[in-house]
Design an enzyme around this catalytic site. Structure first.
Site, short mmCIF file in Angstrom:
data_model
loop_
_atom_site.label_atom_id
_atom_site.label_comp_id
_atom_site.label_asym_id
_atom_site.label_seq_id
_atom_site.Cartn_x
_atom_site.Cartn_y
_atom_site.Cartn_z
N TYR A 129 0.87 -1.18 0.00
CA TYR A 129 0.00 0.00 0.00
C TYR A 129 0.90 1.23 0.00
O TYR A 129 1.87 1.29 0.77
CB TYR A 129 -0.89 -0.01 1.24
CG TYR A 129 -1.73 1.23 1.46
CD1 TYR A 129 -1.43 2.13 2.49
CD2 TYR A 129 -2.82 1.52 0.65
CE1 TYR A 129 -2.20 3.26 2.70
CE2 TYR A 129 -3.61 2.65 0.86
CZ TYR A 129 -3.27 3.52 1.89
OH TYR A 129 -4.03 4.65 2.11
N LYS A 172 5.34 9.35 8.36
CA LYS A 172 5.23 8.81 9.72
C LYS A 172 6.31 9.34 10.67
O LYS A 172 6.26 10.49 11.09
CB LYS A 172 5.20 7.28 9.67
CG LYS A 172 3.96 6.74 8.91
CD LYS A 172 3.89 5.24 8.93
CE LYS A 172 2.87 4.71 7.96
NZ LYS A 172 1.50 4.64 8.53
N ASP A 197 9.36 2.78 -1.07
CA ASP A 197 8.38 3.45 -0.20
C ASP A 197 8.75 3.10 1.23
O ASP A 197 8.38 2.04 1.74
CB ASP A 197 6.97 2.98 -0.56
CG ASP A 197 5.94 3.57 0.39
OD1 ASP A 197 4.73 3.42 0.13
OD2 ASP A 197 6.34 4.19 1.40
P1 KE4 Z 1 -0.29 8.44 4.67
O1 KE4 Z 1 -0.86 9.18 3.49
O2 KE4 Z 1 -1.33 7.65 5.45
O3 KE4 Z 1 0.56 9.36 5.58
O4 KE4 Z 1 0.80 7.38 4.11
C1 KE4 Z 1 0.39 6.46 3.14
C2 KE4 Z 1 1.32 5.27 3.19
C3 KE4 Z 1 2.31 5.16 2.22
N1 KE4 Z 1 3.17 4.13 2.23
C4 KE4 Z 1 3.11 3.17 3.19
C5 KE4 Z 1 4.10 2.05 3.16
C6 KE4 Z 1 2.12 3.25 4.21
O5 KE4 Z 1 2.08 2.28 5.17
C7 KE4 Z 1 1.21 4.31 4.22
C8 KE4 Z 1 0.12 4.43 5.25
N2 KE4 Z 1 0.02 3.36 6.20
C9 KE4 Z 1 -1.29 3.12 6.75
C10 KE4 Z 1 -1.26 1.89 7.67
N3 KE4 Z 1 -0.24 0.94 7.39
C11 KE4 Z 1 -1.78 4.32 7.48
C12 KE4 Z 1 -2.95 4.07 8.42
C13 KE4 Z 1 -4.22 4.64 7.84
O6 KE4 Z 1 -4.45 4.50 6.61
O7 KE4 Z 1 -4.98 5.17 8.66
#
Ligand code: KE4
Length: 429
Positions: A144, A267, A239
């Site tokens: 993701y 993060k 990523d």
């Molecule tokens: P954000 O847009 O949520 O800051 O990041 C997206 C993203 C991009 N790449 C990776 C590997 C990620 O894990 C994420 C976002 N992770 C999720 C949970 N694993 C965020 C939690 C959520 O969607 O509320």
């Protein structure tokens, strides 16, 4: 456990916020319960609106590697706030953070700050397309990269089945350029890249997958990915939104010694405030506006409070022994957890690297999306609810990671392990 306040907030929230939450996974639908509303958190402890306290292994989905409300981070925000919260102009803080980030992450010569991991990955893909003049993006099933249209494709939409929208609202026209192939499958990887090299702008990969639960790459897969993309003129994007500053100061690329062309961060880099970043070789990054033609912008990018929080966080993790101590603590915890699981009749597989891990409720090794999807999500949901009622907060999904932070002490981890043992006993009844 009294959840009255959380229940009332959830009723109010659902009237004015879709699903009552600002990000779907927080609704706890896949683990069969309603979300708890958090009042505050310090260290590794979260307190909900009813005053119940929990040992926290979600860590805000990764950012809180120092633990919640770390005094240095709080002090940095308190110092920055009275000076103004946003200017729409450059500040010294973003220069300092950019210098430290480039000094910490091996492949970074230049970096651009944005406000989320999604912004980072969508910008990196646009940059790769602009730099190569090619349109196709290859990703991996179960990985993701945030919610930008081009990432929301059905798993397995590989060579045979071009990108199929994974969500309503995503036009086929957008995702027809996205191929999704199996993680850890070197053969399909080579076949796909060689067949479409002239059309493929980039491959984007989680160098350790965290979004199908934790899946560690096989080194041959990652090495082949690097060598093939170099040979075929394809931009390799790591990523590292989860793994950046998590698996080592320099993230997965430092831990594995494999350098991508572009890196996406998020993060941890903001110390809990909204920060994302993308960066890489100068030759590619100089294509980004205003120096180059690839456009990307953001009102709050480089926000002074977020930069101050990120700087404070980075100064702590750059202290000697930070990662070795986190590794040692995580190693002990994972060993104890494996022992408990091994002594129970509940079939589980523990995937772990560094301070991120997932306990899959399944028999077979989990090495990709297909094997991860075999996990018993019902059983995970029961485990989640039992742990929560015992004061331990796990990720409300089988397909996420649990995290250890610098704030997790032996007492809190032993409490979690005792609760795990008791939960596994109930699961095996
Ligand atoms: P954000 O847009 O949520 O800051 O990041 C997206 C993203 C991009 N790449 C990776 C590997 C990620 O894990 C994420 C976002 N992770 C999720 C949970 N694993 C965020 C939690 C959520 O969607 O509320």
């Amino acid at each position: 456990m009294n959840n009255e306040q959380s229940r009332e907030y959830f009723i109010r929230a659902k009237k004015v916020i879709p699903g009552g939450v600002n990000s779907p996974v927080r609704a706890c639908k896949s683990v069969g319960c309603d979300p708890l509303f958090v009042r505050k958190a310090t260290g590794c402890t979260v307190i909900d609106e009813d005053g119940n306290s929990y040992v926290d292994f979600v860590c805000s989905w990764g950012p809180m590697i120092l633990g919640h409300a770390h005094p240095d981070v709080v002090a940095a925000i308190k110092t920055a706030a009275p000076l103004g919260t946003s200017f729409g102009a450059p500040t010294s803080l973003e220069v300092e953070l950019a210098e430290l980030v480039c000094d910490s992450v091996p492949s970074l010569e230049k970096v651009r700050f944005v406000n989320s991991g999604t912004e980072a990955t969508m910008s990196a893909v646009r940059l790769a397309r602009g730099y190569t003049g090619k349109d196709m993006v290859v990703k991996f099933d179960g990985c993701y990269h945030g919610h930008a249209d081009s990432f929301l494709v059905k798993a397995g939409s590989g060579l045979i089945t071009l990108g199929i929208p994974g969500s309503p609202g995503v036009p086929e026209d957008i995702v027809k350029n996205t191929l999704s192939i199996p993680y850890n499958d070197t053969e399909v990887l080579e076949e796909t890249l060689r067949a479409r090299a002239d059309d493929i702008a980039c491959v984007i990969v989680e160098p350790v997958a965290g979004n199908m639960g934790v899946v560690v790459p096989e080194m041959e897969f990652l090495r082949t990915l690097r060598s093939l993309t170099k040979e075929l003129g394809i931009v390799l994007i790591f990523d590292e939104v989860i793994t950046g500053f998590r698996l080592a100061l320099g993230g997965a690329q430092e831990r594995f010694g494999i350098l991508p062309d572009l890196t996406c961060l998020g993060k941890i880099i903001g110390g809990g405030l909204p920060v994302g970043a993308y960066g890489g070789r100068r030759e590619i990054m100089d294509q980004v506006a205003p120096d180059g033609p690839v456009y990307q912008a953001g009102t709050l990018s480089g926000n002074p409070l977020a930069m101050a929080a990120g700087l404070a966080m980075l100064k702590v993790v750059r202290q000697p022994d930070f990662y070795s101590e986190l590794e040692e603590k995580s190693d002990w915890f994972a060993g104890e957890l494996s022992g408990i699981a091994g002594r129970s009749s509940v079939p589980t597989v523990l995937n772990r690297i560094g301070s991120m891990m997932t306990c899959f409720f399944t028999k077979e090794p989990v090495r990709d999306f297909k094997t991860a999807a075999e996990a018993d999500t019902e059983r995970y949901g029961q485990h989640f609810r039992q742990m929560l009622s015992g004061g331990v907060w796990l990720a409300p999904s089988q397909f996420e990671a649990m995290f250890i932070s610098a704030a997790h002490d032996r007492t809190s981890m032993e409490k979690a392990l005792a609760m795990t043992e008791s939960s596994f006993k109930k699961l095996s009844d």
